[in-house]
Design an enzyme around this catalytic site. Structure first.
Site, mmCIF file in Angstrom:
data_model
loop_
_atom_site.group_PDB
_atom_site.id
_atom_site.type_symbol
_atom_site.label_atom_id
_atom_site.label_comp_id
_atom_site.label_asym_id
_atom_site.label_seq_id
_atom_site.Cartn_x
_atom_site.Cartn_y
_atom_site.Cartn_z
ATOM 1 N N ASN A 87 -9.594 5.388 2.799
ATOM 2 C CA ASN A 87 -8.580 5.013 1.831
ATOM 3 C C ASN A 87 -8.052 6.212 1.056
ATOM 4 O OD1 ASN A 87 -7.194 2.557 1.379
ATOM 5 N ND2 ASN A 87 -9.164 1.510 1.428
ATOM 6 N N GLU B 219 0.833 -1.214 0.000
ATOM 7 C CA GLU B 219 0.000 0.000 0.000
ATOM 8 C C GLU B 219 0.865 1.260 0.000
ATOM 9 O OE1 GLU B 219 -2.562 1.744 -0.030
ATOM 10 O OE2 GLU B 219 -4.323 0.469 0.124
ATOM 11 N N ASN C 6 -4.898 3.676 8.366
ATOM 12 C CA ASN C 6 -4.896 3.219 6.974
ATOM 13 C C ASN C 6 -4.268 4.302 6.096
ATOM 14 O OD1 ASN C 6 -5.502 0.859 5.510
ATOM 15 N ND2 ASN C 6 -7.285 1.804 4.597
ATOM 16 N N ARG D 271 -7.389 0.685 13.314
ATOM 17 C CA ARG D 271 -5.998 0.830 12.886
ATOM 18 C C ARG D 271 -5.886 1.939 11.853
ATOM 19 N NH1 ARG D 271 -5.054 -0.897 7.722
ATOM 20 N NH2 ARG D 271 -6.217 -2.660 6.887
ATOM 21 N N ASP E 219 -9.752 1.796 -3.892
ATOM 22 C CA ASP E 219 -8.827 1.750 -2.754
ATOM 23 C C ASP E 219 -7.941 2.996 -2.777
ATOM 24 O OD1 ASP E 219 -6.976 1.070 -0.802
ATOM 25 O OD2 ASP E 219 -6.956 -1.037 -1.305
HETATM 26 ZN ZN ZN Z 1 -5.877 1.262 0.844
#
Ligand code: ZN
Length: 294
Positions: free
Chosen positions: A151, A20, A105, A103, A201
């Site tokens: 995201n 990521e 991101n 958490r 995403d």
């Molecule tokens: Zn992501």
């Protein structure tokens, strides 16, 4: 959907659990990215092919360059200074003291040097997450609530708009942005992604304001025009495409992260490079990332 096939090459076959957050580091001419659930930060020097990694011993959602040349991370319980040699993290600010099941991101810095990063419940409880802004004085403001999987985000070059993805919404939203105060308002849908095409995403903008959206479960990255209309799609040989960013000496290489998380042995036979880092030259270019200024 018309496939605009461009050559895509595998540049790091690391089988990240959840690769990521790729960011191009201009000074070093290297790419940095994270493996959220693998707890690693990775670097690639594309000139030499040299890879480096450190273990940060925590879920690490995003990293960003700082004006001092260090890295800052959205990891563990909030915003962290990252020691690039040892992997040790030191908490600068806790994002959500009241939400231990969450958490950190995806995240990114704005033009004034603030670091924005979102959260999600580790079990993806709907609406449990938020979007946070780490200010230059290390205070934190909650900018959005009722987020499920915070995201991709990015700002237009004129700083008038911010784009934002809560993956669970299957949309890319747009908000009015006021850069001196760092405030957002008037959130509205811009792009609706069909569920059968994957979940939006990570995201980055190109120099013409086009939106490049990674499709988790969709085997692709798509470009949308600033008005939200579909432009083109690049197929990636891994199903869980998580994020993308422009880099390279001319900012014309698109780096694409993927995930191997949750794939069975049988699925991995069909996509043996899942969790790898990919690259292509899609005929558009990006711009340098902003750095944290605190
Ligand atoms: Zn992501």
């Amino acid at each position: 959907m018309s496939g605009d096939s461009r050559p895509v090459e595998l540049v790091a076959d690391l089988r990240n659990v959840i690769g990521e957050g790729p960011v191009w580091l201009e000074d070093e001419q290297r790419l940095v990215w994270v493996d959220i659930k693998g707890h690693h930060v990775h670097w690639l020097d594309p000139k030499t092919g040299r890879l480096e990694q450190i273990d940060v011993s925590a879920d690490v959602g995003a990293v960003a360059p700082t004006t001092s040349g260090a890295l800052i991370a959205a990891a563990g319980n909030g915003f962290q200074a990252l020691d690039q040699k040892s992997g040790r993290i030191k908490t600068l600010a806790v994002a959500e003291p009241d939400r231990p099941g969450n958490r950190m991101n995806d995240g990114k810095c704005d033009s004034r040097g603030r670091f924005w990063a979102g959260t999600m419940a580790d079990d993806e409880t709907p609406g449990a997450g938020g979007l946070y802004r780490l200010n230059l004085d290390y205070t934190v403001d909650r900018m959005l609530s009722d987020v499920t999987v915070s995201n991709g985000l990015d700002w237009t070059a004129d700083d008038r708009l911010m784009y934002y993805i809560d993956s669970a919404s299957h949309r890319v939203d747009v908000l009015d942005y006021e850069s001196s105060a760092g405030t957002i308002a008037n959130r509205r849908p811009l792009i609706q992604i069909d569920k059968s095409d994957g979940m939006p995403d990570g995201m980055t903008l190109d120099a013409e304001g086009g939106l490049w959206v990674a499709l988790w479960g969709g085997w692709s990255v798509r470009r949308y025009r600033p008005d939200g209309s579909f432009d083109l799609e690049i197929k990636i040989p891994a199903s869980k495409v998580s994020s993308c960013v422009f880099g390279g000496p001319d900012f014309s290489d698109l780096y694409i992260t993927t995930a191997a998380s949750g794939l069975s042995e049988k699925q991995l036979e069909k996509q043996p490079h899942a969790g790898g880092l990919f690259r292509c030259r899609p005929g558009h270019g990006g711009r340098p990332p902003y750095r944290f200024g605190g």
